[in-house]
Enzyme design. Structure first.
Site, mmCIF file in Angstrom:
data_model
loop_
_atom_site.group_PDB
_atom_site.id
_atom_site.type_symbol
_atom_site.label_atom_id
_atom_site.label_comp_id
_atom_site.label_asym_id
_atom_site.label_seq_id
_atom_site.Cartn_x
_atom_site.Cartn_y
_atom_site.Cartn_z
ATOM 1 N N ARG A 77 19.581 0.651 33.188
ATOM 2 C CA ARG A 77 20.303 1.688 32.414
ATOM 3 C C ARG A 77 21.116 0.898 31.769
ATOM 4 N NH1 ARG A 77 18.530 3.098 36.799
ATOM 5 N NH2 ARG A 77 19.282 0.883 37.581
ATOM 6 N N THR A 78 21.469 -0.748 32.066
ATOM 7 C CA THR A 78 22.569 -1.020 30.729
ATOM 8 C C THR A 78 21.578 -1.179 29.691
ATOM 9 O OG1 THR A 78 23.283 -2.246 33.022
ATOM 10 C CG2 THR A 78 23.369 -2.582 30.648
ATOM 11 N N LYS A 107 9.080 -21.640 24.461
ATOM 12 C CA LYS A 107 8.584 -23.439 24.032
ATOM 13 C C LYS A 107 9.598 -24.807 24.144
ATOM 14 C CE LYS A 107 6.327 -20.951 19.504
ATOM 15 N NZ LYS A 107 6.894 -21.047 18.568
ATOM 16 N N ARG A 128 22.303 -10.386 28.580
ATOM 17 C CA ARG A 128 21.912 -10.064 30.640
ATOM 18 C C ARG A 128 21.474 -11.357 30.769
ATOM 19 N NH1 ARG A 128 20.142 -5.850 34.373
ATOM 20 N NH2 ARG A 128 22.714 -4.895 33.916
ATOM 21 N N HIS A 156 29.408 -7.568 35.086
ATOM 22 C CA HIS A 156 29.325 -6.663 34.144
ATOM 23 C C HIS A 156 30.101 -6.190 34.045
ATOM 24 C CE1 HIS A 156 26.333 -3.977 32.954
ATOM 25 N NE2 HIS A 156 25.325 -4.104 34.644
HETATM 26 C C1 NCD Z 1 23.390 -3.062 38.805
HETATM 27 C C2 NCD Z 1 23.052 -4.850 38.267
HETATM 28 O O1 NCD Z 1 22.566 -5.285 37.777
HETATM 29 O O2 NCD Z 1 24.118 -6.272 37.776
HETATM 30 N N1 NCD Z 1 22.948 -2.533 37.722
HETATM 31 C C3 NCD Z 1 23.305 -2.214 36.460
HETATM 32 O O3 NCD Z 1 23.449 -2.222 35.546
HETATM 33 N N2 NCD Z 1 23.659 -0.915 36.797
HETATM 34 C C4 NCD Z 1 23.156 -3.268 39.509
HETATM 35 C C5 NCD Z 1 21.746 -3.874 40.473
HETATM 36 O O4 NCD Z 1 21.028 -4.780 40.123
HETATM 37 O O5 NCD Z 1 21.910 -3.922 42.219
#
Ligand code: NCD
Length: 332
Positions: A77-78, A107, A128, A156
């Site tokens: 989703r993100t 590398k 991320r 997040h």
């Molecule tokens: C979450 C995350 O990556 O922290 N997912 C997300 O981005 N919607 C929640 C999770 O992984 O549990």
């Protein structure tokens, strides 16, 4: 953005700036940067974004802009919503998925060098990473804005912004709320950001339901308790029947060193029809950041109170469109 930029805070525990009504070119690292008035700016633009999407329009707000998506950890989703958000605003993305395998990181390139390379190719980096604090580290070396899309067990922020927007859309307010947050409160970064967000508003109470091994850390609990009423519970029987939202989360398997420890707690709290009938009320909304791995039974999905596969997902797109617009193109 790096500290040689004059708008940067010169010293202090964190290097990120408060939003303070001006998102332009700022790094978005933590909910600690926000005030309720910043949320108002974001939410009002989010409504405009919703209208753009609902009309099937493509805006030109980000025409000519490139956003790098640098994702060291898996994401559906993100990642998907950021790509969609940039494209619906007329921009383009540079997608670097799993750089440990598919970029010079394999590398031995340093994190700092990777950031400097991709900021050269783009106007903003959405990152991320599996390590807490990595987005902030990226922001220290980059001259372009960095958006934290999840840093290990840290935060997040964009998920929390969409979660807060979803609660706001339903209840018209972010004050005087009663909520239940369940699951892996120790390792769940969405929970950490959401609690910081809720603590910005008056008179909120959150019941924290988790196995005892996965309680919010003592440090986080202590810090948050100064601003928000938190009630730790260990059984579904203690859930209040007057909550405005339930926020269910998965146990974060990838944060466990020993799989046996994960297996002990993995099925701790399941949101079932029976529980909803017993403790739910008609004004409640049921949220989950997803992915779910068994902690919400699928027959709840059609319940009108369940928003995790509907409004919450859509709001992720609208909120990220609004945030990118504010960071990349508008002085507020
Ligand atoms: C979450 C995350 O990556 O922290 N997912 C997300 O981005 N919607 C929640 C999770 O992984 O549990």
């Amino acid at each position: 953005m790096s500290s040689d930029n004059t708008t940067k805070v010169p010293s202090g525990r964190h290097s990120f700036l408060p939003v303070n009504h001006n998102f332009s070119n700022k790094d978005i690292i933590s909910l600690e940067q926000f005030l309720p008035s910043d949320m108002e700016v974001l939410f009002s633009l989010t409504k405009e974004m919703k209208a753009i999407v609902d009309n099937g329009a493509i805006s030109n707000i980000l025409t000519g802009k490139i956003v790098t998506l640098l994702f060291y950890e898996p994401s559906s989703r993100t990642f998907g919503s950021f790509v969609s958000a940039v494209k619906k605003l007329g921009g383009e993305t540079l997608d670097i998925i799993n750089p440990q395998q598919f970029s010079s990181v394999a590398k031995g390139e340093t994190f700092q060098d990777t950031i400097r390379v991709f900021e050269t190719y783009s106007d903003c980096i959405v990152i991320r990473h599996f390590r807490e604090g990595s987005a902030e580290s990226a922001a220290k070396v980059a001259n372009k804005p960095i958006i934290n899309a999840g840093d290990g067990v840290g935060e997040h922020p964009t998920q929390a912004l969409l979660d807060l927007y979803t609660i706001f859309e339903k209840h018209n307010n972010l004050e005087n709320l009663i909520g239940v947050i369940s699951g892996d409160l120790l390792n769940g970064r969405t929970v950490h950001s959401l609690l910081k967000g809720l603590s910005l508003y008056k008179n909120n109470t959150v019941y924290l339901l988790s196995p005892k091994e996965l309680k919010l850390s003592a440090r986080d609990l202590h810090k948050l308790k100064r601003k928000i009423k938190l009630i730790e519970i260990t059984s579904e029987n203690e859930i209040p029947d007057n909550a405005h939202f339930w926020y269910w989360t998965r146990i974060q398997k990838e944060r466990f060193i020993v799989e046996g420890e994960y297996n002990k707690v993995k099925n701790s709290f399941v949101l079932s029809r029976k529980l909803l009938n017993k403790k739910g009320n008609s004004k409640l909304i049921l949220m989950h950041p997803l992915p779910r791995v068994g902690e919400i039974e699928t027959d709840i999905d059609e319940d009108p109170r369940a928003v995790y596969l509907t409004k919450q997902i859509k709001n992720g797109l609208y909120v990220r469109m609004a945030l990118l617009t504010l960071v990349l193109s508008r002085e507020t």
